[in-house]
Design a protein around this motif. Structure first.
Motif: not given
Length: 221
Positions: A86-90, A99-103
């Motif tokens: 899946k290309d849409n999973v990071q 969760l520092h990468m999440v706004d």
């Protein structure tokens, strides 16, 4: 195996490939229930905490625009990346409480599968409150010991093995929360729903031993 949905860590989980091979898969009815509980609007963002080998992340990727999958174990993340199509999973190597990468106010759904007992409850609730949109959903579930259908003796052997690990100090005390089916969670949310599911997996005796070998207590032993 029953599941329940409620609305030093990395070192314990190093055998990512074995997790992928021997752990059971979650039933589609579980994910149907999650979707029925929330009103998810585009763009859809899901965060999978304690993603392990990406089992849940890849399922979420079929219905969410973006999935952020986090786990403190580099081995688990490497296994997840190797099997993901899946290309849409990071994927990120980090604790679920960070969760520092999440706004802020950006997430529709947070999933915590077979992981809640390893998390610091006060911290995870605060982080979920920060990242979730108003009306966002947290789905928490886990499974306890397996039983062998039609073979009470083998099922008892699994229970005896589990109890031996407990009695000899190889299980972390946090495991008790899972064995109690998360019934003692300090949930800060009044609006929640509890459901039970059954997981089925056909396997060989070697497969069963492989599953038991993925226990964190086995690796501690």
């Amino acid at each position: 195996m029953a599941t329940r949905i409620i609305g030093e860590k990395g070192a314990l989980f190093t055998a990512g490939k074995n997790y992928s091979l021997f752990r059971p898969c979650y039933p589609s009815s579980l994910f149907d229930a999650i979707h029925s509980f929330g009103s998810f609007n585009q763009p859809k963002l899901a965060v999978d905490i304690g993603c392990g080998t990406g089992q849940v992340s890849n399922i979420l990727a079929e219905s969410f625009t973006t999935v952020i999958a986090v786990d403190p174990s580099s081995s688990q993340i490497e296994a997840a990346k190797s099997k993901s199509q899946k290309d849409n999973v990071q994927y990120f190597i980090t604790a679920g409480e960070n969760l520092h990468m999440v706004d802020d106010n950006s997430v529709d759904l947070v999933t915590i599968a077979q992981t809640m007992h390893w998390l610091e409850q006060d911290l995870i609730w605060k982080e979920c409150d920060r990242v979730l949109k108003p009306g966002g959903v947290i789905a928490i579930w886990g499974y306890t010991l397996p039983f062998v259908s039609g073979n009470d003796l083998q099922s008892q052997d699994i229970l005896d093995y589990h109890n031996w690990l407990w009695n000899n100090g190889f299980w972390d005390d946090k495991r008790k929360l899972l064995d109690d089916k998360y019934s003692h969670l300090n949930l800060p949310y009044k609006n929640h729903k509890e459901m039970d599911f059954i997981m089925h997996k056909e396997t060989s005796l070697d497969g069963l031993f492989g599953y038991l070998g993925t226990f964190s207590s086995y690796r501690t032993y």
